[in-house]
Design a protein around this motif. Structure first.
Motif, PDB file in Angstrom:
ATOM      1  N   VAL A  52      25.554  47.083  57.322  1.00 33.58           N
ATOM      2  CA  VAL A  52      24.298  47.694  57.750  1.00 33.58           C
ATOM      3  C   VAL A  52      23.960  48.779  56.734  1.00 33.58           C
ATOM      4  O   VAL A  52      24.627  49.813  56.666  1.00 33.58           O
ATOM      5  N   VAL A  53      22.931  48.524  55.925  1.00 40.03           N
ATOM      6  CA  VAL A  53      22.522  49.453  54.868  1.00 40.03           C
ATOM      7  C   VAL A  53      21.195  50.081  55.296  1.00 40.03           C
ATOM      8  O   VAL A  53      20.166  49.402  55.338  1.00 40.03           O
ATOM      9  N   VAL A  54      21.232  51.371  55.630  1.00 40.30           N
ATOM     10  CA  VAL A  54      20.045  52.056  56.145  1.00 40.30           C
ATOM     11  C   VAL A  54      19.460  52.928  55.041  1.00 40.30           C
ATOM     12  O   VAL A  54      20.136  53.809  54.508  1.00 40.30           O
ATOM     13  N   SER A  55      18.193  52.676  54.685  1.00 40.59           N
ATOM     14  CA  SER A  55      17.523  53.519  53.694  1.00 40.59           C
ATOM     15  C   SER A  55      16.875  54.699  54.408  1.00 40.59           C
ATOM     16  O   SER A  55      16.159  54.538  55.387  1.00 40.59           O
ATOM     17  N   LEU A  56      17.162  55.904  53.890  1.00 40.74           N
ATOM     18  CA  LEU A  56      16.743  57.147  54.537  1.00 40.74           C
ATOM     19  C   LEU A  56      15.715  57.918  53.718  1.00 40.74           C
ATOM     20  O   LEU A  56      15.577  59.125  53.872  1.00 40.74           O
ATOM     21  N   GLY A  57      15.003  57.237  52.826  1.00 38.47           N
ATOM     22  CA  GLY A  57      14.014  57.916  52.004  1.00 38.47           C
ATOM     23  C   GLY A  57      14.673  58.941  51.099  1.00 38.47           C
ATOM     24  O   GLY A  57      15.666  58.658  50.428  1.00 38.47           O
ATOM     25  N   GLY A  58      14.154  60.162  51.123  1.00 41.25           N
ATOM     26  CA  GLY A  58      14.702  61.232  50.288  1.00 41.25           C
ATOM     27  C   GLY A  58      16.093  61.670  50.680  1.00 41.25           C
ATOM     28  O   GLY A  58      16.753  62.416  49.944  1.00 41.25           O
ATOM     29  N   ASN A  59      16.579  61.199  51.848  1.00 38.43           N
ATOM     30  CA  ASN A  59      17.944  61.522  52.282  1.00 38.43           C
ATOM     31  C   ASN A  59      18.955  60.464  51.869  1.00 38.43           C
ATOM     32  O   ASN A  59      20.103  60.514  52.286  1.00 38.43           O
ATOM     33  N   GLY A  60      18.532  59.511  51.068  1.00 41.58           N
ATOM     34  CA  GLY A  60      19.467  58.574  50.465  1.00 41.58           C
ATOM     35  C   GLY A  60      19.708  57.304  51.251  1.00 41.58           C
ATOM     36  O   GLY A  60      18.802  56.733  51.857  1.00 41.58           O
ATOM     37  N   ILE A  61      20.965  56.869  51.259  1.00 43.09           N
ATOM     38  CA  ILE A  61      21.391  55.601  51.863  1.00 43.09           C
ATOM     39  C   ILE A  61      22.614  55.866  52.730  1.00 43.09           C
ATOM     40  O   ILE A  61      23.499  56.641  52.360  1.00 43.09           O
ATOM     41  N   LEU A  62      22.685  55.194  53.876  1.00 40.72           N
ATOM     42  CA  LEU A  62      23.901  55.198  54.684  1.00 40.72           C
ATOM     43  C   LEU A  62      24.297  53.753  54.941  1.00 40.72           C
ATOM     44  O   LEU A  62      23.451  52.937  55.314  1.00 40.72           O
ATOM     45  N   CYS A  63      25.569  53.449  54.732  1.00 38.52           N
ATOM     46  CA  CYS A  63      26.049  52.078  54.914  1.00 38.52           C
ATOM     47  C   CYS A  63      27.259  52.070  55.828  1.00 38.52           C
ATOM     48  O   CYS A  63      28.214  52.836  55.628  1.00 38.52           O
ATOM     49  N   VAL A  64      27.226  51.211  56.832  1.00 39.38           N
ATOM     50  CA  VAL A  64      28.376  50.957  57.689  1.00 39.38           C
ATOM     51  C   VAL A  64      28.844  49.537  57.414  1.00 39.38           C
ATOM     52  O   VAL A  64      28.066  48.586  57.528  1.00 39.38           O
ATOM     53  N   SER A  65      30.118  49.411  57.038  1.00 40.81           N
ATOM     54  CA  SER A  65      30.705  48.109  56.730  1.00 40.81           C
ATOM     55  C   SER A  65      32.141  48.112  57.230  1.00 40.81           C
ATOM     56  O   SER A  65      32.972  48.872  56.712  1.00 40.81           O
ATOM     57  N   GLY A  66      32.432  47.307  58.234  1.00 40.81           N
ATOM     58  CA  GLY A  66      33.763  47.333  58.821  1.00 40.81           C
ATOM     59  C   GLY A  66      34.063  48.718  59.371  1.00 40.81           C
ATOM     60  O   GLY A  66      33.267  49.295  60.115  1.00 40.81           O
ATOM     61  N   GLU A  67      35.209  49.266  58.984  1.00 40.68           N
ATOM     62  CA  GLU A  67      35.588  50.604  59.448  1.00 40.68           C
ATOM     63  C   GLU A  67      35.086  51.708  58.523  1.00 40.68           C
ATOM     64  O   GLU A  67      35.326  52.885  58.776  1.00 40.68           O
ATOM     65  N   ARG A  68      34.381  51.333  57.473  1.00 40.60           N
ATOM     66  CA  ARG A  68      33.932  52.333  56.495  1.00 40.60           C
ATOM     67  C   ARG A  68      32.483  52.739  56.742  1.00 40.60           C
ATOM     68  O   ARG A  68      31.635  51.910  57.083  1.00 40.60           O
ATOM     69  N   THR A  69      32.215  54.017  56.550  1.00 42.46           N
ATOM     70  CA  THR A  69      30.856  54.552  56.587  1.00 42.46           C
ATOM     71  C   THR A  69      30.645  55.343  55.302  1.00 42.46           C
ATOM     72  O   THR A  69      31.345  56.331  55.059  1.00 42.46           O
ATOM     73  N   VAL A  70      29.729  54.898  54.480  1.00 42.89           N
ATOM     74  CA  VAL A  70      29.503  55.500  53.167  1.00 42.89           C
ATOM     75  C   VAL A  70      28.081  56.035  53.101  1.00 42.89           C
ATOM     76  O   VAL A  70      27.131  55.344  53.482  1.00 42.89           O
ATOM     77  N   ARG A  71      27.948  57.258  52.609  1.00 45.52           N
ATOM     78  CA  ARG A  71      26.622  57.835  52.441  1.00 45.52           C
ATOM     79  C   ARG A  71      26.384  58.184  50.982  1.00 45.52           C
ATOM     80  O   ARG A  71      27.255  58.724  50.307  1.00 45.52           O
ATOM     81  N   ALA A  72      25.182  57.867  50.496  1.00 50.14           N
ATOM     82  CA  ALA A  72      24.760  58.254  49.154  1.00 50.14           C
ATOM     83  C   ALA A  72      23.626  59.265  49.282  1.00 50.14           C
ATOM     84  O   ALA A  72      22.614  58.980  49.920  1.00 50.14           O
TER      85      ALA A  72
END
Length: 309
Positions: free
Chosen positions: A219-239
């Motif tokens: 699940v790759v969520v685009s947040l505009g000027g707040n970047g990207i948040l991705c949930v994949s398996g047990e990992r949650t990554v924010r850019a």
């Protein structure tokens, strides 16, 4: 493993951008400049992917009346394509730019018959191979139901490919049924799919995990000027992205999706895929009109993207 990237666009467009000297009612506003180029979310993903030198094929439904012009834009970018031709014209969408503001006007597009949906399904099946990535993105023609769309996606997925979806018409139950490899909602689309309790990044992550638990692998969520948040398996990554001058957000989500897919086919770690997604989305926002990110414009931003996990 070598993977081809196919994009499926049911309702493509010719994007017309007009720069005007004003937007005043009851007055003749003058067009200062104009640009015409190919559009449609799936096709945009292929265009960005192609700029990275990745193999891609655009599969689209195109109205016969202006199909030649539409194809010409793809040929100018050396993009491979195949069309299902139908009666009518490829819709022309308008983007009006004035004093830093953007107004978008999207037309409906021609109708698509059930027989043509079957023809499109047959075309996809003949062009894909197990392990390929097939991207379904963009709006639906008026007479294509969500049920029709899901059946098309499921028929393709069940043939052994990875399915990515970028659509604003599917519900949480729909995603549970099709369980795609990846979806890329923006924050507004995510709110329509899942009830987000608050406004913080943890609330967004919790909503993305609901989709993950429902069977969506990434699940790759685009947040505009707040970047990207991705949930994949047990990992949650924010850019988190740098503050830049935003000229147009048109195509930024498509560029972000393409950046993630490029990272994946290059066997990058999840965090690096998210970094490229954020760089591509931001690079697109820095370009005017409907211009998209490219490998070069995204790479120039890569070191300024901050990743947290």
């Amino acid at each position: 493993m070598h993977r081809n990237i196919l994009s499926v666009t049911l309702n493509p467009s010719i994007d017309v951008t007009l720069w005007t000297d004003g937007l005043h009612p009851d007055k003749a506003n003058r067009v200062l400049d104009e640009m015409r180029e190919v559009g449609g979310k799936g096709i945009n993903v292929s265009r960005v992917v192609h700029s990275f030198g990745q193999e891609t094929l655009c599969l689209a439904v195109a109205g016969e009346d202006n199909c030649r012009e539409f194809a010409g834009y793809l040929e100018a970018e050396s993009l491979r394509y195949e069309f299902i031709k139908i009666q009518g014209a490829v819709r022309e969408n308008l983007t009006i730019r004035c004093d830093g503001e953007t107004i978008k006007l999207n037309r409906k597009g021609p109708a698509l018959s059930e027989m043509m949906i079957g023809a499109l399904m047959a075309l996809i099946h003949t062009r894909m191979r197990p392990g390929d990535i097939v991207v379904f993105a963009g709006s639906l023609p008026e007479n294509v139901s969500v049920q029709d769309y899901m059946e098309l996606i499921l028929a393709v997925k069940n043939a052994g490919v990875l399915v990515a979806v970028d659509s604003d018409v599917l519900s949480l139950e729909d995603y549970r049924r099709i369980s795609p490899w990846l979806i890329k909602p923006n924050i507004h689309e995510l709110r329509h799919i899942v009830d987000i309790k608050g406004t913080g990044i943890d609330d967004v992550a919790a909503a993305a995990r609901v989709l993950r638990d429902g069977g969506v692998e990434n699940v790759v969520v685009s947040l505009g000027g707040n970047g990207i948040l991705c949930v994949s398996g047990e990992r949650t990554v924010r850019a988190q992205v740098p503050q830049v001058e935003v000229k147009s957000t048109v195509g930024a989500g498509d560029s972000a999706l393409a950046g993630f897919i490029v990272g994946f086919v290059k066997d990058y770690d999840l965090a690096e895929c998210v970094r490229w997604a954020a760089a591509c989305g931001t690079a697109c926002a820095m370009r005017d009109g409907t211009l998209l990110a490219t490998k070069e414009t995204a790479a120039a931003l890569l070191e300024r993207i901050r990743i947290t996990e």
